[in-house]
Design an enzyme around this catalytic site. Structure first.
Site, PDB file in Angstrom:
ATOM      1  CG  ASN A  11      -1.740   1.217   1.394  1.00 17.24           C
ATOM      2  OD1 ASN A  11      -1.800   2.036   0.478  1.00 17.24           O
ATOM      3  ND2 ASN A  11      -2.378   1.364   2.538  1.00 17.24           N
ATOM      4  CE  LYS A  13      -0.328   3.405   4.628  1.00 17.23           C
ATOM      5  NZ  LYS A  13      -0.272   3.547   6.064  1.00 17.23           N
ATOM      6  CG  HIS A  97      -5.967   2.061   5.085  1.00 17.01           C
ATOM      7  ND1 HIS A  97      -5.564   3.091   5.903  1.00 17.01           N
ATOM      8  CD2 HIS A  97      -4.933   1.191   5.028  1.00 17.01           C
ATOM      9  CE1 HIS A  97      -4.330   2.841   6.323  1.00 17.01           C
ATOM     10  NE2 HIS A  97      -3.925   1.697   5.808  1.00 17.01           N
ATOM     11  CD  GLU A  99      -3.091   5.768   6.565  1.00 16.16           C
ATOM     12  OE1 GLU A  99      -3.056   5.766   5.316  1.00 16.16           O
ATOM     13  OE2 GLU A  99      -2.172   5.297   7.270  1.00 16.16           O
ATOM     14  CD  GLU A 169      -3.640  -2.257   7.482  1.00  9.34           C
ATOM     15  OE1 GLU A 169      -2.507  -2.502   7.055  1.00  9.34           O
ATOM     16  OE2 GLU A 169      -4.273  -1.241   7.184  1.00  9.34           O
ATOM     17  N   GLY A 175       2.208   2.711  10.664  1.00  9.26           N
ATOM     18  CA  GLY A 175       3.140   3.813  10.449  1.00  9.26           C
ATOM     19  C   GLY A 175       3.829   4.286  11.715  1.00  9.26           C
ATOM     20  CB  SER A 214       5.040  -1.193  12.063  1.00  9.13           C
ATOM     21  OG  SER A 214       4.576   0.141  12.205  1.00  9.13           O
ATOM     22  N   GLY A 235       2.787  -0.974   4.301  1.00  5.46           N
ATOM     23  CA  GLY A 235       2.849   0.439   3.948  1.00  5.46           C
ATOM     24  C   GLY A 235       4.292   0.874   3.737  1.00  5.46           C
ATOM     25  N   GLY A 236       4.855   1.534   4.739  1.00  6.60           N
ATOM     26  CA  GLY A 236       6.194   2.140   4.629  1.00  6.60           C
ATOM     27  C   GLY A 236       7.245   1.214   4.012  1.00  6.60           C
TER      28      GLY A 236
HETATM   29  P1  PGA Z   1       2.647   0.563   7.635  1.00  7.60           P
HETATM   30  O1  PGA Z   1       1.204   0.732   6.978  1.00  7.60           O
HETATM   31  O2  PGA Z   1       3.219  -0.730   7.146  1.00  7.60           O
HETATM   32  O3  PGA Z   1       3.436   1.760   7.178  1.00  7.60           O
HETATM   33  O4  PGA Z   1       2.430   0.556   9.115  1.00  7.60           O
HETATM   34  C1  PGA Z   1       0.357  -0.368   6.799  1.00  7.60           C
HETATM   35  C2  PGA Z   1      -0.964   0.088   6.217  1.00  7.60           C
HETATM   36  O5  PGA Z   1      -1.447   1.171   6.586  1.00  7.60           O
HETATM   37  O6  PGA Z   1      -1.561  -0.605   5.381  1.00  7.60           O
END
Ligand code: PGA
Length: 254
Positions: A11, A13, A97, A99, A169, A175, A214, A235-236
């Site tokens: 992802n 983002k 998600h 967010e 999640e 994040g 994470s 994500g990251g």
């Molecule tokens: P992250 O994000 O791996 O940066 O924590 C995961 C996500 O929001 O899908």
């Protein structure tokens, strides 16, 4: 025991530029010449889907999207429809998600409508569920997950989960660098499967439940080793080819 092929989904983002995603995609594609057991999915910002569809046409990596409109078409400025995503070879779409739930008004009901709209055009929704830190601390984790899942089961029906993926999640792990322990992840994943099994055992056994929050190369193996964890939503760490490739190779078929 049902065999479930794991999924590792990136992802991205709202990150990247044409200049940065080209080498990233090349790195990921060449690293996956050594095949991963997992189905690898990349969900870029919408505007890079064309680039992705082009670059991935000869690879087994699958394009996905981060969101979609619950409506078919019309005067909805700024929205992207399910059919448009199909035009760019998307197979998966993330819905709900945290967010989007927190910042863009994606309520349980809207998430359920997006889930159904995706399936109308044979896109596979990756339904995200997860509790906030305060909810975990007050012992409400299971109630939150149950509410989020029930909203979709009530609208779409349990059979709809035959063609869906769930991502657990925990919001406090997204994040933040703070990951749920493998045991914490397993506990919620087992609960999700139990909830679905109350409606339909076969659906519960078959569905893939990804963990997100994470995940990185250093912790992927221990998380993916848990029996009810069928891969990850990343994500990251998906913005770095080497890091993402290690995560892809950490996912093993059950
Ligand atoms: P992250 O994000 O791996 O940066 O924590 C995961 C996500 O929001 O899908």
């Amino acid at each position: 025991m049902t065999q479930r092929r794991p999924i590792v989904a990136a992802n991205w983002k709202m990150n990247g530029s044409l200049t940065s995603i080209r080498p990233l995609l090349e790195g990921i594609c060449s690293g996956l010449e050594v095949k991963s057991d997992a189905e690898v999915v990349i969900c870029p910002p919408y505007v890079y889907l064309a680039e992705l569809a082009d670059k991935l046409s000869k690879s087994e990596i699958v394009p996905g999207a981060q969101n979609l409109s619950h409506l078919e078409s019309g005067a909805f400025t700024g929205e992207i429809s399910a059919d448009m995503l199909k035009d760019f070879s998307c197979k998966y779409v993330i819905v709900g998600h945290s967010e989007r739930r927190a910042l863009y008004g994606d309520t349980d009901g809207l998430v359920a409508a997006k889930f159904m709209r995706a399936q109308d055009v044979a896109l596979v929704p990756i339904l995200c569920v997860g509790e906030q830190l305060a909810e975990r601390e007050s012992g409400d984790t299971e109630a939150v997950i149950e509410r989020q899942l029930n909203a979709v089961i009530e609208l779409a029906g349990i059979e709809a989960f035959n063609d869906a993926v769930i991502a657990y999640e925990p919001v406090w792990a997204i994040g933040t660098g703070e990951t749920a322990t493998p045991e914490q992840a397993q506990e919620v994943h087992a609960f999700v499967r139990l909830l679905l099994a109350r409606h339909d055992d076969a659906v519960a056994n078959k569905i893939r439940i990804l963990y997100g929050g994470s995940v990185k190369a250093a912790n992927a193996v221990e998380i993916f080793n848990m029996v009810d964890v069928d891969g990850g939503l990343i994500g990251g760490a998906s913005l770095d080819a080497d890091e993402f490739l290690s995560i892809c190779h950490a996912a093993r078929g059950s």
